[in-house]
Design a protein around this motif. Structure first.
Motif, PDB file in Angstrom:
ATOM      1  N   THR A 160       0.853  -1.190   0.000  1.00 54.51           N
ATOM      2  CA  THR A 160       0.000   0.000   0.000  1.00 54.51           C
ATOM      3  C   THR A 160       0.888   1.239   0.000  1.00 54.51           C
ATOM      4  O   THR A 160       2.111   1.156  -0.024  1.00 54.51           O
ATOM      5  CB  THR A 160      -0.912   0.017   1.235  1.00 54.51           C
ATOM      6  N   LEU A 161       0.262   2.406   0.064  1.00 56.86           N
ATOM      7  CA  LEU A 161       1.022   3.653   0.143  1.00 56.86           C
ATOM      8  C   LEU A 161       1.770   3.775   1.465  1.00 56.86           C
ATOM      9  O   LEU A 161       2.723   4.559   1.576  1.00 56.86           O
ATOM     10  CB  LEU A 161       0.082   4.848  -0.026  1.00 56.86           C
ATOM     11  N   ASN A 162       1.344   3.014   2.477  1.00 56.35           N
ATOM     12  CA  ASN A 162       1.938   3.116   3.808  1.00 56.35           C
ATOM     13  C   ASN A 162       2.723   1.885   4.233  1.00 56.35           C
ATOM     14  O   ASN A 162       3.490   1.947   5.201  1.00 56.35           O
ATOM     15  CB  ASN A 162       0.832   3.366   4.850  1.00 56.35           C
ATOM     16  N   ARG A 163       2.538   0.759   3.552  1.00 60.90           N
ATOM     17  CA  ARG A 163       3.155  -0.494   3.962  1.00 60.90           C
ATOM     18  C   ARG A 163       3.694  -1.249   2.750  1.00 60.90           C
ATOM     19  O   ARG A 163       3.095  -1.212   1.678  1.00 60.90           O
ATOM     20  CB  ARG A 163       2.132  -1.404   4.673  1.00 60.90           C
ATOM     21  N   SER A 164       4.777  -1.963   2.964  1.00 55.57           N
ATOM     22  CA  SER A 164       5.215  -2.935   1.968  1.00 55.57           C
ATOM     23  C   SER A 164       4.427  -4.220   2.186  1.00 55.57           C
ATOM     24  O   SER A 164       3.785  -4.400   3.235  1.00 55.57           O
ATOM     25  CB  SER A 164       6.715  -3.212   2.125  1.00 55.57           C
ATOM     26  N   THR A 165       4.469  -5.117   1.212  1.00 53.06           N
ATOM     27  CA  THR A 165       3.780  -6.393   1.360  1.00 53.06           C
ATOM     28  C   THR A 165       4.327  -7.158   2.563  1.00 53.06           C
ATOM     29  O   THR A 165       3.570  -7.773   3.321  1.00 53.06           O
ATOM     30  CB  THR A 165       3.944  -7.235   0.090  1.00 53.06           C
ATOM     31  N   ARG A 220       5.702  -5.922   5.314  1.00 55.69           N
ATOM     32  CA  ARG A 220       5.256  -5.327   6.578  1.00 55.69           C
ATOM     33  C   ARG A 220       3.786  -5.637   6.836  1.00 55.69           C
ATOM     34  O   ARG A 220       3.408  -5.972   7.976  1.00 55.69           O
ATOM     35  CB  ARG A 220       5.465  -3.813   6.540  1.00 55.69           C
ATOM     36  N   LEU A 221       2.953  -5.556   5.814  1.00 56.54           N
ATOM     37  CA  LEU A 221       1.523  -5.829   5.999  1.00 56.54           C
ATOM     38  C   LEU A 221       1.315  -7.271   6.461  1.00 56.54           C
ATOM     39  O   LEU A 221       0.525  -7.542   7.374  1.00 56.54           O
ATOM     40  CB  LEU A 221       0.778  -5.566   4.689  1.00 56.54           C
ATOM     41  N   THR A 222       2.041  -8.201   5.829  1.00 58.85           N
ATOM     42  CA  THR A 222       1.909  -9.606   6.208  1.00 58.85           C
ATOM     43  C   THR A 222       2.370  -9.843   7.631  1.00 58.85           C
ATOM     44  O   THR A 222       1.711 -10.559   8.403  1.00 58.85           O
ATOM     45  CB  THR A 222       2.729 -10.487   5.241  1.00 58.85           C
ATOM     46  N   ARG A 223       3.499  -9.256   8.013  1.00 61.05           N
ATOM     47  CA  ARG A 223       4.015  -9.442   9.366  1.00 61.05           C
ATOM     48  C   ARG A 223       3.107  -8.810  10.409  1.00 61.05           C
ATOM     49  O   ARG A 223       2.962  -9.347  11.526  1.00 61.05           O
ATOM     50  CB  ARG A 223       5.432  -8.859   9.474  1.00 61.05           C
ATOM     51  N   GLU A 224       2.498  -7.688  10.106  1.00 63.94           N
ATOM     52  CA  GLU A 224       1.591  -7.059  11.070  1.00 63.94           C
ATOM     53  C   GLU A 224       0.353  -7.919  11.287  1.00 63.94           C
ATOM     54  O   GLU A 224      -0.148  -8.029  12.412  1.00 63.94           O
ATOM     55  CB  GLU A 224       1.204  -5.660  10.594  1.00 63.94           C
ATOM     56  N   LEU A 225      -0.157  -8.534  10.219  1.00 65.88           N
ATOM     57  CA  LEU A 225      -1.287  -9.437  10.379  1.00 65.88           C
ATOM     58  C   LEU A 225      -0.895 -10.641  11.232  1.00 65.88           C
ATOM     59  O   LEU A 225      -1.663 -11.092  12.087  1.00 65.88           O
ATOM     60  CB  LEU A 225      -1.782  -9.900   9.010  1.00 65.88           C
ATOM     61  N   GLU A 226       0.302 -11.160  11.004  1.00 68.33           N
ATOM     62  CA  GLU A 226       0.772 -12.292  11.805  1.00 68.33           C
ATOM     63  C   GLU A 226       0.937 -11.901  13.269  1.00 68.33           C
ATOM     64  O   GLU A 226       0.601 -12.670  14.178  1.00 68.33           O
ATOM     65  CB  GLU A 226       2.110 -12.794  11.259  1.00 68.33           C
ATOM     66  N   GLU A 238      -7.453  -0.960  10.948  1.00 67.40           N
ATOM     67  CA  GLU A 238      -6.513  -0.039  10.303  1.00 67.40           C
ATOM     68  C   GLU A 238      -5.823  -0.713   9.120  1.00 67.40           C
ATOM     69  O   GLU A 238      -5.671  -0.121   8.047  1.00 67.40           O
ATOM     70  CB  GLU A 238      -5.480   0.432  11.334  1.00 67.40           C
ATOM     71  N   VAL A 239      -5.415  -1.980   9.289  1.00 67.50           N
ATOM     72  CA  VAL A 239      -4.782  -2.711   8.191  1.00 67.50           C
ATOM     73  C   VAL A 239      -5.772  -2.920   7.058  1.00 67.50           C
ATOM     74  O   VAL A 239      -5.439  -2.779   5.873  1.00 67.50           O
ATOM     75  CB  VAL A 239      -4.223  -4.061   8.690  1.00 67.50           C
ATOM     76  N   ASN A 244      -5.788   2.242   0.024  1.00 70.31           N
ATOM     77  CA  ASN A 244      -4.464   2.768  -0.314  1.00 70.31           C
ATOM     78  C   ASN A 244      -3.608   1.765  -1.076  1.00 70.31           C
ATOM     79  O   ASN A 244      -2.383   1.881  -1.095  1.00 70.31           O
ATOM     80  CB  ASN A 244      -3.722   3.196   0.960  1.00 70.31           C
ATOM     81  N   ALA A 245      -4.248   0.757  -1.672  1.00 71.23           N
ATOM     82  CA  ALA A 245      -3.492  -0.275  -2.385  1.00 71.23           C
ATOM     83  C   ALA A 245      -2.759   0.327  -3.586  1.00 71.23           C
ATOM     84  O   ALA A 245      -3.289   1.197  -4.279  1.00 71.23           O
ATOM     85  CB  ALA A 245      -4.429  -1.382  -2.841  1.00 71.23           C
TER      86      ALA A 245
END
Length: 485
Positions: free
Chosen positions: A127-132, A134-140, A171-172, A179-180
């Motif tokens: 997204t505009l705020n996260r790399s793939t 980072r997004l995956t790790r935050e979900l984990e 938020e995610v 923001n994709a």
């Protein structure tokens, strides 16, 4: 050096002494035999024999159920951007948050054909705020799972997480949808996996028949293919995907559905995240039921498949029509041994799958059956006779059993947080409301006379007739239509 028994005995005594209830209870007589193992496991000496069904002294009996006295109700609000928020609270520790967007394959054009299926694979990436990454790790990190599912009339983006992490999950979710970036290499990498999935799905004749049924039944968006041929997405680009998402992601066409959440809390969290969302709704191709016939010749197919459908007027927008469609589906279900069988269809059919596809203002109700190669005519005869038997009327016993089956499907669909969120989101998006109790009441309140009237009008619409396989003995469409005239 102290022995193990000498070391553990005081610690065990302290553990048992920490309970207030144990302190208040009468002291138990110690065992006569000495020794650590004897005292721990009752080896020798006198033992205390208290029946397990006796209440323990000074121990409060817990309530049999912790369910609330009243069932949670749907709560809805509208944000300043026009996005609707619909939630149902529950005692579940899992929160399900789903953004439902009106669109799906019905919103595709010739230039964006297959976009909804590409979106299923390309969603929840950078997204505009996260790399793939980072997004995956935050979900984990918050123990959440994300998904994207495309249908004919909507696309669902969802995150399931434990309730204490609903703030982070929301938020995610909003960042991944609004923001994709849909960068070139990520979309291209998604296409290889997608083409394999599409090829595998189209190898199933039942999937192919369902797709062709919609193509034959509807003029407009609902006639677009959902499971497209893999060659359609060969040259798909990230710009095409971004164009498609922009055409459907208008706030007036978005519903945030939540189950296992507090409504006021979700609204307060969503307000700064979604209130600035903007976009003008692009016009979607209107869908109109037309009916017709399509034949797919496959001489080497191991089975012959026949699909027969009729328009379900009113679709999901009319509660009584929607309830009647579900009852008709249950009455046509040959796989259910609880329903009385008037004919020996199992001698003709290899498989039989009734369906009720309900959309905003229309739908398709019918059945798909398969039989041995070279017996297409016999399968069509048995299938039309089955529909005609329902049109002539059903007994009170058959109607009661069909209602029970339909209510069972409703309960199964809404038994989990994720399933209930899907029902809430799709229903509020299509009709602006949802109540499982009202749906159940519509099913229970349907009379035999109302069902007969519904089916009589149903079979008077132009039938949709689709076949697949060796069709050498197939009757023509006009001959099939005359049976319901």
């Amino acid at each position: 050096m102290l022995s193990t028994g000498t070391q553990l005995a005081p610690a065990l005594a302290r553990c048992f002494a920490t309970s207030t209830a144990c302190n208040a209870a009468p002291a138990l007589a110690p065992a006569k035999s000495s020794g650590f193992l004897a005292s721990m496991f009752g080896l020798g000496g006198s033992r205390i024999s208290t029946p397990l069904d006796d209440a323990l002294p000074a121990v409060a009996v817990p309530p049999r159920s912790s369910a609330p006295a009243t069932k949670p109700q749907l709560q809805t609000s509208s944000l300043s951007s026009g996005i609707k928020v619909a939630t149902i609270d529950s005692t579940s520790p899992v929160s399900s948050l789903v953004l439902y967007v009106e669109g799906g394959s019905s919103a595709e054009t010739s230039a964006t054909a297959g976009a909804s299926k590409v979106l299923e694979i390309a969603a929840f990436k950078s997204t505009l705020n996260r790399s793939t990454f980072r997004l995956t790790r935050e979900l984990e990190k918050i123990g959440a799972s994300a998904f994207c599912r495309a249908g004919r009339d909507n696309v669902a983006f969802g995150v399931n997480a434990v309730r204490i992490n609903q703030r982070e999950a929301l938020e995610v979710l909003t960042d991944a949808v609004f923001n994709a970036r849909y960068v070139y290499h990520e979309v291209r990498d998604s296409l290889d996996a997608l083409k394999e999935q599409l090829a595998a799905q189209l190898k199933n004749p039942a999937t192919t028949v369902t797709e062709v049924l919609h193509r034959a039944a509807f003029d407009g968006g609902l006639g677009n293919a959902l499971v497209v041929d893999p060659s359609v997405v060969d040259g798909f680009s990230n710009e095409t995907l971004a164009e498609y998402v922009a055409s459907i992601l208008a706030p007036s066409r978005v519903v945030l559905a939540g189950v296992g959440v507090d409504h006021s809390e979700i609204v307060s969290l969503a307000t700064p995240l979604l209130s600035t969302a903007s976009g003008s709704p692009a016009p979607h191709a209107a869908s109109k039921y037309a009916g017709g016939a399509m034949n797919i010749i496959a001489p080497t197919a191991s089975q012959v498949y026949v699909g027969l459908g009729f328009e379900a007027r009113g679709g999901a927008s009319d509660p009584k029509s929607a309830a009647a469609a579900q009852i008709v589906k249950a009455l046509l279900d040959e796989a259910r041994p609880t329903l009385p069988r008037g004919r020996k269809e199992h001698e003709v059919f290899t498989s039989l799958s009734p369906f009720a596809h309900l959309y905003k203002e229309t739908g398709l109700v019918g059945v798909v059956a398969s039989g041995a190669p070279g017996k297409a005519g016999a399968v069509v005869d048995a299938l039309t006779a089955k529909v005609q038997a329902v049109a002539k009327g059903v007994s009170e016993g058959q109607l009661a059993q069909a209602k029970a089956l339909a209510l069972g499907e409703l309960k199964a669909a809404t038994a989990t947080s994720a399933g209930l969120a899907a029902s809430v989101g799709s229903s509020v998006l299509a009709t602006g409301r949802f109540s499982a109790a009202e749906v159940a009441a519509s099913l229970q309140g349907l009379t035999a006379a109302e069902l007969s009237s519904y089916v009589s009008a149903l079979v008077k619409t132009t039938p949709t007739f689709v076949t697949y396989g060796n069709l050498s003995s197939l009757p023509r469409l006009d001959a099939v239509a005359k049976r319901f005239a």
